[in-house]
Write a protein that holds these residues in place. Structure first.
Motif, PDB file in Angstrom:
ATOM      1  N   LEU A  46      43.912  39.938  19.705  1.00 21.93           N
ATOM      2  CA  LEU A  46      43.770  39.728  21.140  1.00 21.93           C
ATOM      3  C   LEU A  46      42.496  40.386  21.650  1.00 21.93           C
ATOM      4  O   LEU A  46      42.021  41.385  21.107  1.00 21.93           O
ATOM      5  CB  LEU A  46      44.977  40.318  21.886  1.00 21.93           C
ATOM      6  N   SER A  47      41.974  39.803  22.720  1.00 26.07           N
ATOM      7  CA  SER A  47      40.845  40.407  23.411  1.00 26.07           C
ATOM      8  C   SER A  47      41.381  41.363  24.466  1.00 26.07           C
ATOM      9  O   SER A  47      42.368  41.081  25.144  1.00 26.07           O
ATOM     10  CB  SER A  47      39.988  39.323  24.075  1.00 26.07           C
ATOM     11  N   LYS A  48      40.750  42.522  24.588  1.00 26.15           N
ATOM     12  CA  LYS A  48      41.159  43.522  25.566  1.00 26.15           C
ATOM     13  C   LYS A  48      39.984  43.865  26.463  1.00 26.15           C
ATOM     14  O   LYS A  48      38.825  43.643  26.107  1.00 26.15           O
ATOM     15  CB  LYS A  48      41.690  44.772  24.860  1.00 26.15           C
ATOM     16  N   GLU A  49      40.290  44.406  27.637  1.00 24.12           N
ATOM     17  CA  GLU A  49      39.251  44.713  28.608  1.00 24.12           C
ATOM     18  C   GLU A  49      39.329  46.181  29.021  1.00 24.12           C
ATOM     19  O   GLU A  49      40.410  46.738  29.174  1.00 24.12           O
ATOM     20  CB  GLU A  49      39.389  43.834  29.858  1.00 24.12           C
ATOM     21  N   VAL A  50      38.155  46.776  29.187  1.00 22.48           N
ATOM     22  CA  VAL A  50      38.035  48.119  29.752  1.00 22.48           C
ATOM     23  C   VAL A  50      37.215  47.992  31.022  1.00 22.48           C
ATOM     24  O   VAL A  50      36.059  47.565  30.982  1.00 22.48           O
ATOM     25  CB  VAL A  50      37.350  49.085  28.766  1.00 22.48           C
ATOM     26  N   HIS A  51      37.801  48.334  32.162  1.00 21.85           N
ATOM     27  CA  HIS A  51      37.134  48.174  33.455  1.00 21.85           C
ATOM     28  C   HIS A  51      36.528  49.494  33.914  1.00 21.85           C
ATOM     29  O   HIS A  51      37.077  50.567  33.665  1.00 21.85           O
ATOM     30  CB  HIS A  51      38.135  47.684  34.511  1.00 21.85           C
ATOM     31  N   TYR A  52      35.401  49.381  34.610  1.00 22.75           N
ATOM     32  CA  TYR A  52      34.773  50.549  35.218  1.00 22.75           C
ATOM     33  C   TYR A  52      34.910  50.471  36.735  1.00 22.75           C
ATOM     34  O   TYR A  52      34.699  49.416  37.345  1.00 22.75           O
ATOM     35  CB  TYR A  52      33.289  50.629  34.858  1.00 22.75           C
TER      36      TYR A  52
END
Length: 702
Positions: free
Chosen positions: A691-697
């Motif tokens: 799966l693709s995961k996201e890290v938000h700033y």
């Protein structure tokens, strides 16, 4: 003998604007190429059996420039130009290419690239063609990243880029509209043994004979050099002693132009990998493809066996690390075929530490083989990366000189010396991209300024002098860049994206440690300069001041800086205040690496812990920095008193936290920035193998 594909690499979308679309590809024959463009809309009358899309033909003319790079390698740059008006913005456009040679005419469909039954198709969803769009008033979404090494650790996050496009391929307000590759695309100085074996196979198949490097430096005719130079794991000594390079991983360093070219062909897609299998280690041993330091005589049997086991273990480990990279190659091709892509080099595209110092540059230039290899790397960079960025930057003289040299690949050619000097003195690799807002790509490698004024350093009670680090861009370079920017559609005060391979704002703890405790060891004769990348903007205060002065003179609002190189992701917000009390907000977003984790294991844990502890100790305070009239930087955690008569500018720096409350991301990642009017969002995409995961700033400082 294994077959040669018709299409060796591509198609790759390059510079795209309403005025025209450039498409790059490499073919095995001198095809005449033309293209078609369609406006794609939803078909409101379609039922389940019908095509859900309508394809409206747009009348275009095709321009086709081609350079023969080898016996079976033809590099093409195709320009599709609207015959009337311009391409529509904020609308989905599809394209097809047609190849004609000796009565044969095929298109991308005939090459099995458009079929929905092909899992490696270059088409998304139910569309019939690869597509792109030109952002207008809607949201601009840009993928950005760097550092993709085949045998790097972890997952290849180009997969996440493909998933992001796949998820939003019909929703242009969310679909990535551009891709920025910001350096270290091919790792020419750090080639895995299995990759070098593939490079060697395809050099013979596509180019016939490799360059004879003994013609460049006759000392290579001595044994064991002459018989070993093209073997696996044989080039560390040659790289150091004959090229004067400083890479510690140069056992398979690319040296000839055919090798650089094939490495690019292997890197941009699956075609060559699908046609020829990676040889097994046992087969390479049977072919005497490996170089051994120890001979086969009886007295060296133990050492020879140790070396054999070392080669075998390394080969398998590198092959294991390449698994994610190889799986991602069809997705890489699809991303590049559907996303306008802009590329700039960093050192590993040529060799590690490229132009790190005046000393390095002089030593390499004065070494015939080093000078030759750098020119080969730049020639390949032009053909596979630079040409499509801003094609008008390269005049007929440049292209004619390169073409004539590639025709002979001989130092005896009358054009050889001209080719060498032209590439070593060429300083127009920087460019602007017609994105919204305009993007300015900096060349921080060939436009450097070197200051030989001694710099005092102190180690304990020892006082010494050392050469200061370089300006990553010198005064002459800034003049050229300034002219390039104002020659584009950009105007002073407009929003601006600046692409710098090296971050302008790195993680301060890491950079300060190198500056204060590691680099001074150079004064003691320790060659630490070439062991660690000592190349931050701030290491040369005058060079950093030049950069900031230029940005302040442009006054872009906002100013967004995108970077890679450092093998971690981070985000910074700085408010720069000039003497007249005007504020300039600067956002720095760093994404690195796409596939080359460096801060893993215990070392990575210690680094992340140190950065976290340092941030916690500061209790989330800002960092303050001033620049005085002598271009000296003064940094602290307390806001300086108001003494602006002696200041050029001051800034308040905030390191932004992720949704996981961290300041840096050390897993493989690729960035995705979204810009709409004054709204900016940034996130890092990661891939865990499924799966693709996201890290938000958060763009709001703590």
């Amino acid at each position: 003998m294994f077959p040669i594909p018709k299409l060796l690499s591509g198609p790759v979308l390059r510079r795209i604007s309403p005025e025209g679309a450039y498409i790059w590809l490499a073919a095995s024959k001198p095809y005449f190429i033309d293209g078609e463009v369609y406006r794609i809309k939803e078909n409101p009358q379609a039922d389940i059996q019908d095509d859900p899309h309508q394809y409206e033909y747009l009348n275009v003319s095709t321009g086709h420039d081609m350079i023969q790079a080898g016996e079976h390698v033809y590099i093409s740059l195709i320009k599709l130009t609207p015959k009337q008006g311009s391409f529509p913005v904020d609308q989905l456009l599809g394209y097809n290419l047609f190849f004609q040679y000796q009565g044969e005419r095929v298109d991308l469909g005939d090459l099995n690239l458009l079929s929905d039954s092909n899992p490696h198709s270059i088409v998304y969803g139910t569309l019939k063609l690869p597509t792109f769009f030109i952002p207008g008033r809607k949201q601009t979404n840009i993928l950005y990243g760097s550092c993709r090494k085949p045998h790097g650790e972890g997952q290849d996050t180009f997969t996440s880029a493909d998933l992001a496009i796949q998820q939003h391929h019909l929703h242009l307000d969310q679909r990535p509209g551009s891709l920025f590759l910001m350096g270290d695309q091919i790792y020419a100085d750090d080639i895995a043994d299995p990759v070098f074996a593939m490079v060697t196979k395809w050099v013979k198949r596509l180019f016939g004979d490799n360059e004879d490097l003994t013609d460049i430096d006759p000392r290579l005719k001595q044994e064991p050099l002459q018989s070993s130079i093209n073997k696996i794991h044989a080039r560390q000594y040659i790289s150091e002693q004959f090229c004067q390079f400083t890479s510690n991983h140069a056992h398979n360093h690319l040296m000839s132009f055919p090798e650089y070219a094939v490495k690019y062909l292997l890197h941009f897609g699956p075609q060559l990998w699908e046609t020829s299998e990676i040889p097994a280690f046992v087969d390479l041993m049977k072919q005497d493809a490996y170089y051994f330091i120890y001979g086969e005589n009886e007295e060296n049997q133990d050492e020879r066996m140790d070396e054999f086991e070392e080669h075998q273990l390394r080969y398998q480990q590198q092959l294991n690390h390449m698994e994610s990279y190889l799986k991602a190659l069809p997705l890489v091709r699809r991303v590049l075929a559907n996303t306008p892509t802009y590329m700039i080099f960093d050192d590993h595209d040529i060799t590690d530490d490229w132009n790190l110092s005046q000393e390095w540059r002089t030593a390499v230039y004065e070494a015939p083989l080093g000078r030759h290899v750098v020119a080969n790397g730049l020639s390949a960079y032009f053909l596979f990366q630079g040409w499509g960025n801003q094609p008008d930057s390269f005049d007929n003289r440049f292209i004619d000189t390169l073409s004539k040299h590639l025709h002979s690949l001989s130092p005896d050619s009358p054009v050889y010396a001209i080719w060498i000097e032209h590439l070593w003195r060429f300083h127009s690799w920087h460019f602007t991209a017609p994105t919204k807002p305009v993007s300015l790509f900096l060349d921080t490698r060939t436009m450097r300024g070197y200051d030989l004024t001694p710099k005092p350093v102190q180690i304990g009670n020892l006082l010494e002098e050392s050469i200061p680090p370089p300006h990553l861009i010198g005064k002459r370079g800034w003049k050229r860049i300034n002219h390039t920017l104002y020659s584009s559609s950009w105007e002073k005060g407009d929003p601006l994206i600046i692409v710098s391979a090296t971050p302008v704002y790195g993680i301060g703890l890491i950079e300060t440690f190198l500056q204060d405790y590691v680099y001074p060891l150079k004064a003691l004769g320790v060659q630490i300069r070439y062991q660690l990348d000592y190349e931050a903007w701030k290491y040369n205060h005058a060079g950093f001041s030049l950069l900031m002065d230029q940005i302040l003179s442009w006054n872009p609002k906002p100013c967004i800086i995108l970077s890679g190189d450092v093998h971690y992701g981070a985000s910074v917000k700085s408010i720069v205040t000039k003497k007249n009390h005007q504020n300039l907000p600067i956002y720095q977003f760093t994404s690195s690496p796409i596939h080359n984790m460096s801060f893993s294991g215990v070392w990575g844990l210690l680094l992340r812990s140190a950065v976290w502890f340092n941030a916690y100790k500061r209790k989330r305070k800002a960092i303050y920095r001033t620049c005085d009239e002598h271009n000296r930087l003064h940094t602290g955690e307390n806001q300086p008193p108001d003494s602006r008569s002696s200041e050029k500018w001051r800034e308040e720096i905030h390191y932004l936290r992720t949704n996981k409350a961290s300041l840096m991301e050390t897993d493989n990642n690729i960035g995705l920035i979204s810009i709409r009017n004054k709204s900016i969002q940034n996130k890092l995409l990661k891939y865990d193998g499924k799966l693709s995961k996201e890290v938000h700033y958060s763009l709001n400082p703590d």
